[in-house]
Design a protein around this motif. Structure first.
Motif, mmCIF file in Angstrom:
data_model
loop_
_atom_site.group_PDB
_atom_site.id
_atom_site.type_symbol
_atom_site.label_atom_id
_atom_site.label_comp_id
_atom_site.label_asym_id
_atom_site.label_seq_id
_atom_site.Cartn_x
_atom_site.Cartn_y
_atom_site.Cartn_z
ATOM 1 N N UNK A 188 0.815 -1.213 0.000
ATOM 2 C CA UNK A 188 0.000 0.000 0.000
ATOM 3 C C UNK A 188 0.848 1.263 0.000
ATOM 4 N N UNK A 189 2.139 1.107 0.274
ATOM 5 C CA UNK A 189 3.032 2.253 0.147
ATOM 6 C C UNK A 189 3.193 2.624 -1.328
ATOM 7 N N UNK A 190 3.031 1.633 -2.205
ATOM 8 C CA UNK A 190 3.155 1.870 -3.646
ATOM 9 C C UNK A 190 1.907 2.546 -4.202
ATOM 10 N N UNK A 191 0.734 2.024 -3.807
ATOM 11 C CA UNK A 191 -0.528 2.573 -4.303
ATOM 12 C C UNK A 191 -1.687 1.939 -3.541
ATOM 13 N N UNK A 192 -2.858 2.600 -3.497
ATOM 14 C CA UNK A 192 -4.038 1.960 -2.902
ATOM 15 C C UNK A 192 -4.369 0.678 -3.664
ATOM 16 N N UNK A 193 -4.927 -0.299 -2.963
ATOM 17 C CA UNK A 193 -5.110 -1.614 -3.574
ATOM 18 C C UNK A 193 -6.209 -2.374 -2.840
ATOM 19 N N UNK A 217 -18.488 -8.202 -11.842
ATOM 20 C CA UNK A 217 -17.944 -8.723 -10.592
ATOM 21 C C UNK A 217 -18.367 -7.836 -9.423
ATOM 22 N N UNK A 218 -18.437 -8.425 -8.222
ATOM 23 C CA UNK A 218 -18.791 -7.612 -7.047
ATOM 24 C C UNK A 218 -17.763 -6.501 -6.827
ATOM 25 N N UNK A 219 -18.226 -5.388 -6.300
ATOM 26 C CA UNK A 219 -17.320 -4.277 -6.004
ATOM 27 C C UNK A 219 -16.328 -4.694 -4.926
ATOM 28 N N UNK A 220 -15.090 -4.257 -5.072
ATOM 29 C CA UNK A 220 -14.040 -4.585 -4.105
ATOM 30 C C UNK A 220 -13.576 -3.318 -3.410
ATOM 31 N N UNK A 221 -13.401 -3.413 -2.098
ATOM 32 C CA UNK A 221 -12.944 -2.261 -1.328
ATOM 33 C C UNK A 221 -11.449 -2.057 -1.528
ATOM 34 N N UNK A 222 -11.083 -0.838 -1.865
ATOM 35 C CA UNK A 222 -9.680 -0.464 -2.049
ATOM 36 C C UNK A 222 -9.199 0.193 -0.758
#
Length: 205
Positions: free
Chosen positions: A28-33, A82-87
């Motif tokens: 997560x230091x690289x980017x939200x995921x 596809x179902x929504x995924x929390x970032x």
């Protein structure tokens, strides 16, 4: 008399106890995921060799990091039907806490207690023949691990385009495995040649 205004001091999150949490924070230091993307990135880089990675363990870790203030939801992402995924992303306190923790882990050697270190102290209890056989079998497993690690590293770098810095832990793991292999083979040679002194009556033959 009006109350004095004080600037908010970020709460330092409680440090997690497992290596998977450290890996999630690093990603997560690289980017939200979202967790599905985290799992893919960890496997592509071969980092799942350092800890047990399952869907359950990953989601448990994400929930714990969210609960303890390291990370927070940053919206959702949906592809097709596809179902929504929390970032997820770092909180301000989580980002600062992670870099402080990482600095400490790299800067300060800390005691580690691998099972092999405990077991090898009692090598004499096996007797010469059995001890040599156990060491030779370990050496074979280490060679296989080194070869597999090299292939995983090549795949991550060449096929997935991972920058070297993102998989540098694989280089460290390979160096440690090669050093262990050299010691294990040397010790097995000594046992077989009889140049390693054995306790009297402990040959076990």
């Amino acid at each position: 008399m009006p109350a004095r205004e004080t600037s908010a001091v970020p709460h330092k999150p409680k440090r997690p106890a497992n290596a998977l949490a450290l890996a999630v924070l690093g990603l997560l230091l690289e980017q939200p995921m979202h967790p599905h993307a985290m799992a893919g990135a960890l496997r592509e880089r071969g980092m799942d060799r350092a800890f047990k990675l399952t869907t359950g363990s990953l989601y448990d870790t994400v929930r714990a990091l969210t609960r303890d203030g390291w990370i927070e939801a940053d919206g959702t992402e949906q592809v097709g039907n596809r179902p929504a995924r929390t970032v997820y992303r770092h909180t301000a306190a989580g980002r600062e806490g992670f870099t402080d923790w990482l600095d400490e882990l790299i800067r300060e050697p800390s005691p580690e207690y691998p099972r092999f270190l405990s077991a090898v102290g009692y090598l004499g209890a096996l007797g010469r023949v059995r001890a040599a056989g156990a060491l030779r079998e370990r050496a074979a497993a280490l060679r296989e691990r080194i070869e597999q690690g090299a292939e995983d590293y090549r795949t991550a770098r060449e096929e997935h385009g991972a920058p070297r810095l993102f998989v540098i832990e694989a280089e460290y793991a390979a160096a440690m495995a090669r050093a262990e292999l050299a010691w294990v083979e040397h010790t097995a040679d000594e046992v077989e040649r009889g140049t390693l002194a054995w306790p009297e009556g402990a040959d076990g033959e």
